[in-house]
Scaffold this motif. Structure first.
Motif, PDB file in Angstrom:
ATOM      1  N   CYS A  24       0.841  -1.198   0.000  1.00  0.00           N
ATOM      2  CA  CYS A  24       0.000   0.000   0.000  1.00  0.00           C
ATOM      3  C   CYS A  24       0.879   1.252   0.000  1.00  0.00           C
ATOM      4  CB  CYS A  24      -0.906  -0.012   1.228  1.00  0.00           C
ATOM      5  SG  CYS A  24      -2.169   1.276   1.174  1.00  0.00           S
TER       6      CYS A  24
ATOM      7  N   CYS B 166       0.464   3.937   1.500  1.00  0.00           N
ATOM      8  CA  CYS B 166       0.514   4.600   2.808  1.00  0.00           C
ATOM      9  C   CYS B 166       1.633   4.044   3.692  1.00  0.00           C
ATOM     10  CB  CYS B 166      -0.834   4.525   3.518  1.00  0.00           C
ATOM     11  SG  CYS B 166      -1.134   2.982   4.402  1.00  0.00           S
TER      12      CYS B 166
ATOM     13  N   CYS C  10      -5.178  -3.102   3.010  1.00  0.00           N
ATOM     14  CA  CYS C  10      -5.092  -1.809   3.691  1.00  0.00           C
ATOM     15  C   CYS C  10      -6.077  -0.813   3.083  1.00  0.00           C
ATOM     16  CB  CYS C  10      -3.638  -1.320   3.616  1.00  0.00           C
ATOM     17  SG  CYS C  10      -3.279   0.081   4.697  1.00  0.00           S
ATOM     18  N   CYS C  11      -5.578   0.162   2.386  1.00  0.00           N
ATOM     19  CA  CYS C  11      -6.415   1.266   1.902  1.00  0.00           C
ATOM     20  C   CYS C  11      -7.312   0.908   0.721  1.00  0.00           C
ATOM     21  CB  CYS C  11      -5.528   2.453   1.531  1.00  0.00           C
ATOM     22  SG  CYS C  11      -4.663   3.158   2.950  1.00  0.00           S
TER      23      CYS C  11
ATOM     24  N   HIS D  39     -10.986   0.583   1.417  1.00  0.00           N
ATOM     25  CA  HIS D  39     -11.697   1.836   1.656  1.00  0.00           C
ATOM     26  C   HIS D  39     -11.950   2.563   0.337  1.00  0.00           C
ATOM     27  CE1 HIS D  39     -11.024   0.860   5.739  1.00  0.00           C
ATOM     28  NE2 HIS D  39      -9.726   1.082   5.675  1.00  0.00           N
TER      29      HIS D  39
ATOM     30  N   ALA E 218     -13.849   3.621   6.506  1.00  0.00           N
ATOM     31  CA  ALA E 218     -12.636   3.596   7.328  1.00  0.00           C
ATOM     32  C   ALA E 218     -13.057   3.576   8.792  1.00  0.00           C
ATOM     33  CB  ALA E 218     -11.773   4.815   7.033  1.00  0.00           C
TER      34      ALA E 218
ATOM     35  N   ALA F 176      -7.147   5.800   9.671  1.00  0.00           N
ATOM     36  CA  ALA F 176      -7.353   4.939   8.506  1.00  0.00           C
ATOM     37  C   ALA F 176      -7.880   5.756   7.328  1.00  0.00           C
ATOM     38  CB  ALA F 176      -8.313   3.802   8.842  1.00  0.00           C
TER      39      ALA F 176
ATOM     40  N   ARG G  95      -4.953   7.827   5.936  1.00  0.00           N
ATOM     41  CA  ARG G  95      -4.063   6.966   5.142  1.00  0.00           C
ATOM     42  C   ARG G  95      -4.683   6.655   3.782  1.00  0.00           C
ATOM     43  NH1 ARG G  95       0.244   4.514   7.184  1.00  0.00           N
ATOM     44  NH2 ARG G  95       0.723   4.770   9.381  1.00  0.00           N
ATOM     45  N   SER G  96      -5.987   6.367   3.769  1.00  0.00           N
ATOM     46  CA  SER G  96      -6.638   6.056   2.498  1.00  0.00           C
ATOM     47  C   SER G  96      -6.723   7.279   1.601  1.00  0.00           C
ATOM     48  CB  SER G  96      -8.019   5.436   2.723  1.00  0.00           C
ATOM     49  OG  SER G  96      -8.927   6.357   3.277  1.00  0.00           O
TER      50      SER G  96
ATOM     51  N   THR H  28      -3.395   7.579   0.012  1.00  0.00           N
ATOM     52  CA  THR H  28      -3.324   6.587  -1.061  1.00  0.00           C
ATOM     53  C   THR H  28      -4.098   7.060  -2.279  1.00  0.00           C
ATOM     54  OG1 THR H  28      -2.943   4.785   0.493  1.00  0.00           O
ATOM     55  CG2 THR H  28      -3.873   4.184  -1.653  1.00  0.00           C
TER      56      THR H  28
END
Length: 127
Positions: free
Chosen positions: A7, A9, A18-19, A22, A28, A33, A36-37, A40
């Motif tokens: 990912c 992030c 991970c992202c 989302h 999230a 979270a 981070r998304s 991304t």
């Protein structure tokens, strides 16, 4: 980028673990979270996700990403609140990028709110 690659992030997980989930529509669970998304989404060039996760009270009418800006890595400096049972939270981070003009850093203290079970980015102070 494929879902089995790491990912952007830098969580250490794959994009799918991970992202990516989302960006594909799963809410999230925390403000961090979501942050981070959103990083991304910047890294992958997804303005629709950025708009969807921006609180309506502060969301710009359009989001244009710079195709020449390449996001290199993210460091989460701190997080306050923003947990699964909180209604607001703050995440401080540093994002490193490169443009044709050179390397740069974005340092931001971002504010988030949770409404109807979803986290939204409200705004941030950039330093």
């Amino acid at each position: 980028m494929t879902s089995d690659q790491r990912c952007p992030c830098r969580s250490g997980e794959t994009l799918a673990q991970c992202c990516g989930r989302h960006l594909d529509g799963a809410a999230a669970p925390t403000a961090q979270a979501l942050m981070r998304s959103r990083y991304t989404a910047f890294a992958l060039g997804d303005p629709e996700y950025l708009s969807d996760t921006w609180h309506p009270s502060t969301r710009p009418s359009s989001i244009e990403l710079d195709p020449e800006q390449r996001w290199l890595h993210l460091t989460v400096e701190s997080a306050s609140g923003g947990g699964p049972f909180d209604t607001d939270g703050i995440v401080e981070f540093t994002a490193v990028y490169r443009t044709p003009a050179g390397r740069g850093e974005l340092r931001e203290r971002s504010r988030f709110v949770r409404e109807d079970g979803r986290w939204y980015y409200v705004d941030g102070d950039v330093s």
